[in-house]
Design a protein around this motif. Structure first.
Motif, PDB file in Angstrom:
ATOM      1  N   PRO A 215     -11.201 -47.333 -17.109  1.00 28.98           N
ATOM      2  CA  PRO A 215      -9.829 -47.374 -16.727  1.00 28.98           C
ATOM      3  C   PRO A 215      -8.893 -46.103 -17.233  1.00 28.98           C
ATOM      4  CG  PRO A 215     -10.530 -49.143 -18.252  1.00 28.98           C
ATOM      5  CD  PRO A 215     -11.814 -48.510 -17.723  1.00 28.98           C
ATOM      6  N   LYS A 216      -9.053 -45.706 -18.641  1.00 27.31           N
ATOM      7  CA  LYS A 216      -8.105 -44.991 -19.087  1.00 27.31           C
ATOM      8  C   LYS A 216      -8.562 -43.587 -18.502  1.00 27.31           C
ATOM      9  CE  LYS A 216      -7.441 -46.963 -23.810  1.00 27.31           C
ATOM     10  NZ  LYS A 216      -7.739 -47.014 -24.926  1.00 27.31           N
ATOM     11  N   LEU A 217      -9.692 -43.324 -18.211  1.00 30.59           N
ATOM     12  CA  LEU A 217     -10.115 -41.941 -17.511  1.00 30.59           C
ATOM     13  C   LEU A 217      -9.277 -41.773 -16.329  1.00 30.59           C
ATOM     14  CD1 LEU A 217     -11.155 -39.198 -17.519  1.00 30.59           C
ATOM     15  CD2 LEU A 217     -13.408 -40.387 -16.744  1.00 30.59           C
ATOM     16  N   SER A 218      -9.489 -42.972 -15.420  1.00 34.46           N
ATOM     17  CA  SER A 218      -8.597 -43.245 -14.075  1.00 34.46           C
ATOM     18  C   SER A 218      -7.243 -42.781 -14.155  1.00 34.46           C
ATOM     19  CB  SER A 218      -8.843 -44.369 -13.302  1.00 34.46           C
ATOM     20  OG  SER A 218     -10.248 -44.688 -13.218  1.00 34.46           O
ATOM     21  N   THR A 219      -6.607 -43.583 -15.073  1.00 33.37           N
ATOM     22  CA  THR A 219      -5.231 -43.119 -15.715  1.00 33.37           C
ATOM     23  C   THR A 219      -4.756 -41.753 -15.747  1.00 33.37           C
ATOM     24  OG1 THR A 219      -4.907 -45.502 -16.416  1.00 33.37           O
ATOM     25  CG2 THR A 219      -3.281 -44.102 -16.842  1.00 33.37           C
ATOM     26  N   VAL A 220      -5.395 -41.164 -16.688  1.00 34.21           N
ATOM     27  CA  VAL A 220      -5.259 -39.717 -16.987  1.00 34.21           C
ATOM     28  C   VAL A 220      -5.446 -38.994 -15.621  1.00 34.21           C
ATOM     29  CG1 VAL A 220      -6.464 -37.698 -18.138  1.00 34.21           C
ATOM     30  CG2 VAL A 220      -5.877 -39.813 -19.111  1.00 34.21           C
ATOM     31  N   MET A 221      -6.682 -39.081 -14.891  1.00 36.69           N
ATOM     32  CA  MET A 221      -6.845 -38.445 -13.607  1.00 36.69           C
ATOM     33  C   MET A 221      -5.930 -38.349 -12.673  1.00 36.69           C
ATOM     34  SD  MET A 221     -10.815 -39.225 -13.336  1.00 36.69           S
ATOM     35  CE  MET A 221     -10.965 -38.393 -11.644  1.00 36.69           C
ATOM     36  N   HIS A 222      -5.149 -39.949 -12.524  1.00 40.02           N
ATOM     37  CA  HIS A 222      -3.910 -39.991 -11.593  1.00 40.02           C
ATOM     38  C   HIS A 222      -2.786 -39.196 -12.185  1.00 40.02           C
ATOM     39  CE1 HIS A 222      -1.204 -42.282  -8.831  1.00 40.02           C
ATOM     40  NE2 HIS A 222      -0.685 -42.446  -9.875  1.00 40.02           N
ATOM     41  N   ARG A 223      -2.504 -39.109 -13.278  1.00 41.20           N
ATOM     42  CA  ARG A 223      -1.319 -38.476 -13.926  1.00 41.20           C
ATOM     43  C   ARG A 223      -1.315 -37.015 -13.495  1.00 41.20           C
ATOM     44  NH1 ARG A 223       1.513 -39.555 -19.318  1.00 41.20           N
ATOM     45  NH2 ARG A 223       2.895 -38.526 -18.114  1.00 41.20           N
ATOM     46  N   MET A 224      -2.702 -36.561 -13.626  1.00 43.73           N
ATOM     47  CA  MET A 224      -2.999 -35.290 -13.321  1.00 43.73           C
ATOM     48  C   MET A 224      -2.719 -34.875 -11.960  1.00 43.73           C
ATOM     49  SD  MET A 224      -6.526 -34.115 -15.458  1.00 43.73           S
ATOM     50  CE  MET A 224      -6.580 -33.853 -17.082  1.00 43.73           C
ATOM     51  N   GLU A 225      -3.119 -35.704 -11.095  1.00 45.98           N
ATOM     52  CA  GLU A 225      -3.034 -35.211  -9.837  1.00 45.98           C
ATOM     53  C   GLU A 225      -1.640 -35.490  -9.278  1.00 45.98           C
ATOM     54  OE1 GLU A 225      -4.886 -37.336  -5.423  1.00 45.98           O
ATOM     55  OE2 GLU A 225      -4.946 -38.329  -7.370  1.00 45.98           O
ATOM     56  N   THR A 226      -0.555 -36.347  -9.939  1.00 45.78           N
ATOM     57  CA  THR A 226       0.794 -36.365  -9.745  1.00 45.78           C
ATOM     58  C   THR A 226       1.586 -35.426 -10.500  1.00 45.78           C
ATOM     59  OG1 THR A 226       0.965 -38.499 -11.185  1.00 45.78           O
ATOM     60  CG2 THR A 226       0.451 -38.744  -8.720  1.00 45.78           C
ATOM     61  N   SER A 227       1.003 -34.605 -11.335  1.00 42.32           N
ATOM     62  CA  SER A 227       1.919 -33.756 -12.331  1.00 42.32           C
ATOM     63  C   SER A 227       1.403 -32.417 -12.131  1.00 42.32           C
ATOM     64  CB  SER A 227       1.953 -34.403 -13.921  1.00 42.32           C
ATOM     65  OG  SER A 227       2.260 -35.669 -13.725  1.00 42.32           O
ATOM     66  N   ILE A 228       1.449 -31.725 -10.721  1.00 41.44           N
ATOM     67  CA  ILE A 228       0.903 -30.675 -10.428  1.00 41.44           C
ATOM     68  C   ILE A 228       1.949 -29.403 -10.833  1.00 41.44           C
ATOM     69  CG2 ILE A 228       0.126 -28.882  -8.758  1.00 41.44           C
ATOM     70  CD1 ILE A 228      -1.822 -31.285  -9.646  1.00 41.44           C
ATOM     71  N   GLU A 229       3.101 -29.653 -10.548  1.00 39.90           N
ATOM     72  CA  GLU A 229       4.064 -28.742 -11.137  1.00 39.90           C
ATOM     73  C   GLU A 229       4.569 -28.466 -12.073  1.00 39.90           C
ATOM     74  OE1 GLU A 229       8.530 -27.324  -9.147  1.00 39.90           O
ATOM     75  OE2 GLU A 229       7.364 -29.103  -8.018  1.00 39.90           O
ATOM     76  N   GLU A 230       4.530 -29.649 -13.126  1.00 41.07           N
ATOM     77  CA  GLU A 230       4.605 -29.718 -14.392  1.00 41.07           C
ATOM     78  C   GLU A 230       3.466 -30.075 -15.227  1.00 41.07           C
ATOM     79  OE1 GLU A 230       8.503 -31.658 -15.227  1.00 41.07           O
ATOM     80  OE2 GLU A 230       9.593 -30.155 -13.898  1.00 41.07           O
ATOM     81  N   PRO A 231       2.579 -29.532 -15.275  1.00 43.91           N
ATOM     82  CA  PRO A 231       1.258 -29.901 -16.084  1.00 43.91           C
ATOM     83  C   PRO A 231       1.404 -30.476 -17.278  1.00 43.91           C
ATOM     84  CG  PRO A 231       0.733 -27.731 -15.087  1.00 43.91           C
ATOM     85  CD  PRO A 231       2.233 -28.056 -15.113  1.00 43.91           C
ATOM     86  N   GLN A 239      -2.957 -39.094 -25.770  1.00 40.98           N
ATOM     87  CA  GLN A 239      -2.042 -40.059 -26.551  1.00 40.98           C
ATOM     88  C   GLN A 239      -1.401 -41.005 -25.584  1.00 40.98           C
ATOM     89  OE1 GLN A 239       1.239 -37.946 -28.172  1.00 40.98           O
ATOM     90  NE2 GLN A 239       1.798 -39.394 -29.704  1.00 40.98           N
ATOM     91  N   ASP A 240      -1.070 -40.537 -24.562  1.00 40.82           N
ATOM     92  CA  ASP A 240      -0.416 -41.921 -23.684  1.00 40.82           C
ATOM     93  C   ASP A 240      -1.303 -42.823 -23.396  1.00 40.82           C
ATOM     94  OD1 ASP A 240       1.842 -40.345 -23.939  1.00 40.82           O
ATOM     95  OD2 ASP A 240       1.759 -39.515 -21.667  1.00 40.82           O
ATOM     96  N   VAL A 241      -2.654 -42.713 -23.363  1.00 39.22           N
ATOM     97  CA  VAL A 241      -3.874 -43.653 -22.867  1.00 39.22           C
ATOM     98  C   VAL A 241      -4.130 -44.245 -24.236  1.00 39.22           C
ATOM     99  CG1 VAL A 241      -4.114 -42.905 -20.695  1.00 39.22           C
ATOM    100  CG2 VAL A 241      -5.562 -42.023 -22.465  1.00 39.22           C
ATOM    101  N   GLY A 242      -3.697 -43.763 -25.506  1.00 39.39           N
ATOM    102  CA  GLY A 242      -4.264 -44.445 -26.586  1.00 39.39           C
ATOM    103  C   GLY A 242      -5.605 -43.923 -26.948  1.00 39.39           C
TER     104      GLY A 242
END
Length: 321
Positions: A215-231, A239-242
């Motif tokens: 679950p934590k890895l999935s969350t990080v991957m999703h955030r990467m996918e939706t934060s392309i213009e500002e990595p 830190q955000d996933v503890g």
């Protein structure tokens, strides 16, 4: 009681249209007639000048005619495909604008949404387009609400993502007009075991697609996918996933055989390639849209991943390497 007159669908085939998207739209209509024992639907194909059109798989299709005036109860569907921008001509746009004021509904499958948007027929509407063309569409038409859904019905505007999504759209329209029982019979004939709704998305999430269940890895991957213009930095993501940066690094190595930094870079470069191939954005603006502040750094990373430069990929001479 349903209207006894057959509904008419008119399919505009543009050069290099996708055969699977076209067949997936037509066959449900044919099977609805067969399974009901009545002529519920009629259809025909048109093209610019009434000329044969070659599909993206190389097969030429003879159409039924050119750009005539359509009946007021007709539904007009644009069948898009590969390199759709090269297929959009002034006569096509003019005809679509004229007929949109006449026909009962107008829609598109695969990349056909690009044609409708260019004609101004998706303004203030929701729509969908094949996922591979989403990045370019977003840049060309930022004011249009484009979704990741399999298909979208927004009043009398119908769009489907392509492939077998055309079938799901048509089954929905059949169910609306003639009931879900007939739509299910048609689906059974097509061995289409699950009729998707307009709430279903085109693709599985990246974690699901590659078999990651952490679950934590999935969350990080999703955030990467939706934060392309500002990595976002790996340290912040961790830190955000503890978890610590080292723990995140181990998870990426274990499940994806690469570092978080490398995985993130690949996402950004893949989006950059989509924008280079699908839009007229300058290479510098593509770099900025994908989180690169330096064009030279973007070019270096792109060359390392794709073995060519952004300028050569597009085939332009915007700048000297």
């Amino acid at each position: 009681m349903a209207d006894s007159r057959p509904d008419t669908f008119v399919f505009l085939l543009v050069p290099r249209f996708t055969m699977i998207a076209f067949a997936s739209a037509v066959e449900p209509l044919r099977l609805a007639n067969k399974m009901s024992g009545r002529e519920l639907y009629r259809w025909r194909t048109v093209s610019e000048g009434g000329e044969p059109v070659r599909a993206s798989n190389g097969i030429p299709i003879q159409t039924d005619g050119g750009f005539d005036e359509l009946a007021r109860d007709a539904t007009l569907i644009v069948i898009g495909g590969a390199d759709v921008k090269d297929s959009i001509t002034r006569p096509i746009l003019t005809w679509l604008r004229r007929e949109s004021r006449r026909v009962a509904a107008i829609g598109a499958v695969c990349t056909g949404a690009q044609v409708l948007a260019q004609a101004g027929l998706l303004d203030r509407r929701r729509c969908t387009i094949h996922w591979e063309n989403r990045d370019g569409f977003d840049e060309d038409f930022p004011e249009i609400d484009v979704t990741q859904n399999v298909y979208v019905i927004d009043q009398n505007r119908y769009t489907a993502a392509g492939g077998t999504a055309s079938t799901d759209l048509m089954l929905n329209l059949i169910a609306r007009k003639h009931g879900s029982e007939l739509a299910n019979l048609v689906a059974d004939q097509m061995i289409h075991t699950e009729i998707r709704s307009d709430r279903d998305t085109q693709r599985l999430s990246i974690p699901t697609r590659i078999g990651v269940r952490h679950p934590k890895l999935s969350t990080v991957m999703h955030r990467m996918e939706t934060s392309i213009e500002e990595p976002i930095s790996p340290a912040t993501l961790a830190q955000d996933v503890g978890m610590s940066t080292r723990q995140l690094e181990r998870l990426f190595r274990r499940y994806l055989s690469r570092s978080p930094k490398r995985y993130y870079m690949e996402l950004r470069l893949k989006k950059a390639r989509n924008l280079l191939m699908q839009t007229e954005m300058s290479v510098i603006n593509v770099a900025l849209a994908c989180g690169f502040s330096s064009p030279s750094h973007f070019s270096k990373c792109y060359r390392a991943f794709y073995q060519t430069t952004p300028y050569r990929e597009r085939g332009t001479s915007e700048a000297r390497e």
